[in-house]
Design a protein around this motif. Structure first.
Motif, PDB file in Angstrom:
ATOM      1  N   ILE A 180      66.278  59.671  -2.558  1.00 18.32           N
ATOM      2  CA  ILE A 180      67.690  59.572  -2.203  1.00 18.32           C
ATOM      3  C   ILE A 180      68.283  60.972  -2.042  1.00 18.32           C
ATOM      4  O   ILE A 180      68.186  61.799  -2.952  1.00 18.32           O
ATOM      5  N   ILE A 181      68.851  61.211  -0.897  1.00 21.58           N
ATOM      6  CA  ILE A 181      69.585  62.455  -0.652  1.00 21.58           C
ATOM      7  C   ILE A 181      71.069  62.140  -0.787  1.00 21.58           C
ATOM      8  O   ILE A 181      71.594  61.277  -0.084  1.00 21.58           O
ATOM      9  N   VAL A 182      71.728  62.833  -1.692  1.00 20.99           N
ATOM     10  CA  VAL A 182      73.169  62.677  -1.832  1.00 20.99           C
ATOM     11  C   VAL A 182      73.830  63.843  -1.105  1.00 20.99           C
ATOM     12  O   VAL A 182      73.599  65.004  -1.442  1.00 20.99           O
ATOM     13  N   LEU A 183      74.603  63.522  -0.089  1.00 25.18           N
ATOM     14  CA  LEU A 183      75.351  64.565   0.625  1.00 25.18           C
ATOM     15  C   LEU A 183      76.728  64.677  -0.021  1.00 25.18           C
ATOM     16  O   LEU A 183      77.558  63.777   0.087  1.00 25.18           O
ATOM     17  N   ASP A 184      76.929  65.782  -0.708  1.00 25.35           N
ATOM     18  CA  ASP A 184      78.214  66.057  -1.343  1.00 25.35           C
ATOM     19  C   ASP A 184      79.177  66.555  -0.267  1.00 25.35           C
ATOM     20  O   ASP A 184      79.025  67.659   0.248  1.00 25.35           O
ATOM     21  N   LEU A 185      80.149  65.717   0.062  1.00 23.47           N
ATOM     22  CA  LEU A 185      81.070  66.039   1.157  1.00 23.47           C
ATOM     23  C   LEU A 185      82.430  66.516   0.660  1.00 23.47           C
ATOM     24  O   LEU A 185      83.392  66.559   1.438  1.00 23.47           O
ATOM     25  N   THR A 186      82.513  66.865  -0.614  1.00 23.83           N
ATOM     26  CA  THR A 186      83.809  67.269  -1.172  1.00 23.83           C
ATOM     27  C   THR A 186      84.375  68.508  -0.499  1.00 23.83           C
ATOM     28  O   THR A 186      85.587  68.724  -0.490  1.00 23.83           O
ATOM     29  N   GLU A 187      83.503  69.332   0.058  1.00 26.92           N
ATOM     30  CA  GLU A 187      83.979  70.544   0.726  1.00 26.92           C
ATOM     31  C   GLU A 187      83.698  70.529   2.230  1.00 26.92           C
ATOM     32  O   GLU A 187      83.718  71.574   2.877  1.00 26.92           O
TER      33      GLU A 187
ATOM     34  N   LYS B 237      69.203  55.317  10.999  1.00 23.05           N
ATOM     35  CA  LYS B 237      68.538  54.217  11.721  1.00 23.05           C
ATOM     36  C   LYS B 237      67.132  54.561  12.184  1.00 23.05           C
ATOM     37  O   LYS B 237      66.285  53.675  12.298  1.00 23.05           O
ATOM     38  N   ASN B 238      66.883  55.820  12.461  1.00 23.65           N
ATOM     39  CA  ASN B 238      65.632  56.162  13.135  1.00 23.65           C
ATOM     40  C   ASN B 238      64.746  57.161  12.406  1.00 23.65           C
ATOM     41  O   ASN B 238      63.594  57.345  12.800  1.00 23.65           O
ATOM     42  N   VAL B 239      65.261  57.818  11.379  1.00 29.46           N
ATOM     43  CA  VAL B 239      64.489  58.901  10.782  1.00 29.46           C
ATOM     44  C   VAL B 239      64.035  58.591   9.350  1.00 29.46           C
ATOM     45  O   VAL B 239      62.936  58.950   8.956  1.00 29.46           O
ATOM     46  N   LEU B 240      64.881  57.930   8.592  1.00 31.18           N
ATOM     47  CA  LEU B 240      64.556  57.674   7.191  1.00 31.18           C
ATOM     48  C   LEU B 240      63.265  56.867   7.062  1.00 31.18           C
ATOM     49  O   LEU B 240      63.038  55.918   7.807  1.00 31.18           O
ATOM     50  N   LYS B 241      62.458  57.281   6.106  1.00 32.79           N
ATOM     51  CA  LYS B 241      61.227  56.535   5.854  1.00 32.79           C
ATOM     52  C   LYS B 241      61.533  55.398   4.880  1.00 32.79           C
ATOM     53  O   LYS B 241      62.582  55.362   4.258  1.00 32.79           O
ATOM     54  N   ASP B 242      60.581  54.511   4.742  1.00 27.86           N
ATOM     55  CA  ASP B 242      60.745  53.416   3.772  1.00 27.86           C
ATOM     56  C   ASP B 242      60.947  53.992   2.382  1.00 27.86           C
ATOM     57  O   ASP B 242      60.204  54.866   1.946  1.00 27.86           O
ATOM     58  N   GLY B 243      61.957  53.502   1.704  1.00 27.89           N
ATOM     59  CA  GLY B 243      62.230  53.974   0.353  1.00 27.89           C
ATOM     60  C   GLY B 243      63.171  55.161   0.304  1.00 27.89           C
ATOM     61  O   GLY B 243      63.574  55.578  -0.782  1.00 27.89           O
ATOM     62  N   GLN B 244      63.509  55.721   1.453  1.00 34.05           N
ATOM     63  CA  GLN B 244      64.441  56.843   1.499  1.00 34.05           C
ATOM     64  C   GLN B 244      65.833  56.355   1.862  1.00 34.05           C
ATOM     65  O   GLN B 244      65.997  55.380   2.603  1.00 34.05           O
ATOM     66  N   ASP B 245      66.812  57.066   1.360  1.00 36.63           N
ATOM     67  CA  ASP B 245      68.180  56.726   1.734  1.00 36.63           C
ATOM     68  C   ASP B 245      69.060  57.960   1.617  1.00 36.63           C
ATOM     69  O   ASP B 245      68.701  58.940   0.948  1.00 36.63           O
ATOM     70  N   ILE B 246      70.187  57.911   2.262  1.00 42.55           N
ATOM     71  CA  ILE B 246      71.193  58.977   2.180  1.00 42.55           C
ATOM     72  C   ILE B 246      72.483  58.363   1.664  1.00 42.55           C
ATOM     73  O   ILE B 246      72.920  57.311   2.143  1.00 42.55           O
ATOM     74  N   VAL B 247      73.070  59.008   0.687  1.00 47.88           N
ATOM     75  CA  VAL B 247      74.337  58.575   0.118  1.00 47.88           C
ATOM     76  C   VAL B 247      75.386  59.633   0.429  1.00 47.88           C
ATOM     77  O   VAL B 247      75.120  60.829   0.320  1.00 47.88           O
ATOM     78  N   LEU B 248      76.564  59.193   0.827  1.00 45.76           N
ATOM     79  CA  LEU B 248      77.666  60.117   1.109  1.00 45.76           C
ATOM     80  C   LEU B 248      78.591  60.151  -0.106  1.00 45.76           C
ATOM     81  O   LEU B 248      79.089  59.111  -0.544  1.00 45.76           O
ATOM     82  N   TYR B 249      78.797  61.346  -0.638  1.00 43.97           N
ATOM     83  CA  TYR B 249      79.561  61.494  -1.875  1.00 43.97           C
ATOM     84  C   TYR B 249      80.926  62.107  -1.618  1.00 43.97           C
ATOM     85  O   TYR B 249      81.039  63.211  -1.101  1.00 43.97           O
ATOM     86  N   ARG B 250      81.950  61.349  -1.939  1.00 50.46           N
ATOM     87  CA  ARG B 250      83.344  61.767  -1.945  1.00 50.46           C
ATOM     88  C   ARG B 250      83.798  62.494  -0.685  1.00 50.46           C
ATOM     89  O   ARG B 250      84.245  63.649  -0.755  1.00 50.46           O
ATOM     90  N   PRO B 251      83.718  61.833   0.461  1.00 48.17           N
ATOM     91  CA  PRO B 251      84.299  62.451   1.659  1.00 48.17           C
ATOM     92  C   PRO B 251      85.810  62.540   1.517  1.00 48.17           C
ATOM     93  O   PRO B 251      86.440  61.698   0.880  1.00 48.17           O
ATOM     94  N   LYS B 252      86.399  63.536   2.144  1.00 48.65           N
ATOM     95  CA  LYS B 252      87.848  63.695   2.102  1.00 48.65           C
ATOM     96  C   LYS B 252      88.496  62.511   2.806  1.00 48.65           C
ATOM     97  O   LYS B 252      87.884  61.826   3.634  1.00 48.65           O
ATOM     98  N   ARG B 253      89.753  62.309   2.508  1.00 45.58           N
ATOM     99  CA  ARG B 253      90.456  61.131   3.018  1.00 45.58           C
ATOM    100  C   ARG B 253      90.448  61.090   4.542  1.00 45.58           C
ATOM    101  O   ARG B 253      90.257  60.041   5.139  1.00 45.58           O
TER     102      ARG B 253
END
Lengths: 98, 134
Positions: free
Chosen positions: A39-46, A63-79
């Motif tokens: 899991i890649i967490v993208l910290d978007l606070t800044e 949709k096209n790049v992540l392998k099985d078992g991989q995921d990306i999470v978006l963390y706290r994007p600005k409003r």
């Protein structure tokens, strides 16, 4: 505060993502994915701005790049960015931690 | 092409001419944000304008032409499939965030977009102050 499990790796995105910086943004994410963290967490606070180019990169990776078992999470994007994620359907596809 | 900021006699109108280079789109965002704030748009409206202008400039760079020997049929641009589509959100975002959009395409002259945001057209948060902006 970001809760990090052993399965997550956090990467902070700073500044603005537009057509000028999109390649840099994409390469940074792909570099982390190549390390095969589950899991890649993208910290978007800044992250101050993202345009449709950047959103397209996120969607393509999801949709096209992540392998099985991989995921990306978006963390706290600005409003302002949350609005774009909603309009473009990114929030339907990604896990967003607020 | 050159980049120049010309202030017209009417202080409400500003013309910004930018090079056809991606790195200058940020300048368009900053400039229009300043103008929108000066015009008393609220934070949400300023952000909408900023995004829409940036998307329009991006489209100009990506699809702009020199000879302009074709006609851009704006009406045939399909709405994106939300949640499924990978790209092609630029025009959709412009239409979603602005109150009015006019597209004028002339063979030999290119395509002009006119984006309009009506002051007070949406409920937003407080007016940004010098302390809270950015």
């Amino acid at each position: 505060m970001v809760d990090i499990s052993n399965q997550e790796h956090v990467s902070k995105i700073k500044g603005e993502v537009d057509i000028a910086t999109a390649k840099q943004f994409e390469d940074a994410i792909l570099e982390q994915l190549e390390k095969e963290y589950p899991i890649i967490v993208l910290d978007l606070t800044e992250m101050d701005y993202i345009d449709s180019t950047g959103i397209g990169i996120l969607m393509n990776i999801k949709k096209n790049v992540l392998k099985d078992g991989q995921d990306i999470v978006l963390y706290r994007p600005k409003r302002s960015i949350q609005k774009l994620l909603q309009l473009t359907g990114v929030e339907q596809v990604f896990t967003i931690k607020k | 092409m050159s980049n120049q900021l010309r202030i017209r006699e009417d202080p409400a109108k500003v013309e910004l001419v930018l090079p056809n280079l991606p790195e200058y789109i940020a300048l368009a965002r900053y400039g229009v944000s300043f103008m929108a704030n000066t015009a008393n748009f609220n934070i949400d409206e300023i952000e909408d304008i900023r995004v829409a202008i940036s998307e329009a400039c991006t489209n100009a760079i990506q699809y702009g032409c020199t000879k302009c020997d074709h006609y851009y049929d704006y009406e045939k641009v399909k709405e994106p499939i939300i949640g499924e589509q990978v790209g092609g959100f630029g025009l959709f975002l412009i239409k979603s965030l602005m109150d009015n959009l006019e597209v004028n395409s002339i063979i030999g002259q290119g395509t002009t977009l006119k984006l309009q945001k009506i002051l007070g057209s949406q409920n937003g948060t407080e007016k940004p102050t010098h302390e809270t902006r950015n």
